[in-house]
Write an enzyme that holds these catalytic residues in place. Structure first.
Site, short mmCIF file in Angstrom:
data_model
loop_
_atom_site.label_atom_id
_atom_site.label_comp_id
_atom_site.label_asym_id
_atom_site.label_seq_id
_atom_site.Cartn_x
_atom_site.Cartn_y
_atom_site.Cartn_z
CB CYS A 1 -68.97 53.55 6.16
SG CYS A 1 -68.52 51.85 6.45
CG HIS B 1 -71.19 50.69 2.33
ND1 HIS B 1 -70.23 49.97 1.68
CD2 HIS B 1 -70.71 50.93 3.59
CE1 HIS B 1 -69.20 49.77 2.51
NE2 HIS B 1 -69.46 50.35 3.65
#
Ligand SMILES: NC(=O)c1ccc[n+]([C@@H]2O[C@H](COP(=O)([O-])OP(=O)(O)OC[C@H]3O[C@@H](n4cnc5c(N)ncnc54)[C@H](OP(=O)(O)O)[C@@H]3O)[C@@H](O)[C@H]2O)c1
Length: 338
Positions: free
Chosen positions: A133, A246
């Site tokens: 990710c 994130h």
């Protein structure tokens, strides 16, 4: 390898997990031509149902014959399950798009971010790997800069949400926060330390070189996706008490001098990127803005005044969407289009 059809039989392996849930939602939202959806998880989930297009579908346990008749299988059940079952699925004639780390660095398996290296999908042999990710969102923003000014080196620090670890980690942050606010003791089951009201400079296990596995994934996967082993990357990956999204602080050194305005211009035209950069109004990407969104958001773009050809920037994206489920579904979309 994938026969063109009007509708496809699609499987989600790890359907009950954080990424699996998002995959089901993404297939529905993007109106992927699903004829039939099959859902798989562990024995713990046998008997459960999950909703897809307002229909309750059963969760099945995987067996040797599960993949017969399936066209595309989206795997997100951990590396061990992918090691065992992805080759079985590929043998049955289905194309596997795997979210785990199991096949990413295998030279016979393409590692793909559709905005960066869709051409690598042309040589798959039944298994395609979805990158980590934190790497996906970084390379989407790096690619246009690399094409224009050739990146020599990237120094990245990440601020990663707990959903990157899965459902149990989200529950742990929720529980610890509630316990601490109620003056109760806390339990640490998923992370080695308290995550609520804290910051942990460790994601995954430490390796012999002192880096974590997550940090080395960012180094190695970036080079493979960008198809350029000369790019030097060094990473510090940090877990923060955020549920979703994130964030990454990047320092980039390029061969050709590139200005902050040029980077803004390049990124505002780049597929899958939104420039969100008006510091005078305190406008920059935040995880709370990116929750549930598809794009990679970039802000705080500025020249690094300590070196000749340097750029600093801040990147945020929803790790469960572009960092996992969306990227996998985009790969499937590309396959059926080709
Ligand atoms: N979270 C992210 O942002 C992210 C991003 C990129 C890649 N990934 C990768 O995606 C995978 C799943 O992550 P996650 O965050 O969704 O984890 P998660 O929330 O913990 O979900 C794990 C899933 O795997 C299933 N599973 C576990 N053991 C199994 C078994 N023996 N057989 C079949 N299914 C089994 C679980 O089923 P039960 O519910 O029945 O236990 C659940 O559906 C991991 O490989 C992870 O590295 C995650």
């Amino acid at each position: 390898m994938l026969r063109k059809k009007e509708k496809y039989v699609v499987a989600v392996v790890g359907a009950t997990g954080a990424v699996g849930n998002e995959m089901i939602a993404t297939l529905e939202q993007r109106e992927f031509p699903v004829g039939k959806l099959r859902l798989f998880a562990s024995e713990r989930s046998a008997g459960k149902t999950l909703e897809f297009r307002s229909e309750k579908l059963p969760v099945e346990v995987i067996t040797e014959s599960s993949f017969k008749g399936i066209d595309i299988a989206l795997f997100s059940a951990g590396a061990e399950r992918s090691r065992i079952w992805a080759p079985v699925a590929a043998q049955s004639g289905c194309v596997v798009i795997d979210n785990s780390s199991q096949w990413r660095m295998d030279p016979g398996v393409p590692l793909v971010v559709p905005e960066v290296n869709p051409h690598d999908l042309n040589w798959h042999k039944g298994i395609i790997a979805n990158p980590n990710c934190s790497t996906i969102q970084m390379v989407v923003a790096l690619k246009p800069i690399h094409d224009s000014a050739k990146i020599r080196r990237v120094v990245v620090t990440t601020f990663q949400a707990v959903s990157g670890t899965g459902k149990k980690a989200m529950e742990e942050l929720m529980q610890q926060t509630a316990d601490l606010l109620s003056f109760r003791g806390i339990q640490c089951n998923v992370y080695p330390h308290q995550i609520a009201f804290n910051v942990l400079p460790q994601i995954d296990k430490f390796l012999d070189n002192g880096y974590t596995k997550e940090e080395m994934k960012m180094v190695n996967e970036t080079r493979k996706i960008m198809g350029d082993n000369s790019i030097r990357v060094t990473a510090t990956t940090v877990r923060v008490p955020v549920f979703r999204g994130h964030s990454e602080a990047l320092n980039i050194e390029t061969e050709r001098k590139i200005t902050a305005n040029e980077v803004r211009e390049l990124l505002s035209r780049a597929p899958g990127v939104i420039v969100f950069d008006a510091p005078e109004k305190s406008v920059y990407p935040l995880p709370i803005h990116c929750d549930g969104k598809d794009e990679v958001f970039v802000g705080r773009i500025r020249e690094d005044e300590s070196i000749d050809n340097g750029i600093n920037m801040w990147i945020v994206s929803d790790n469960l969407r572009k960092g996992a489920a969306l990227n996998a579904v985009q790969i499937a979309e590309y396959l059926i289009k080709e």
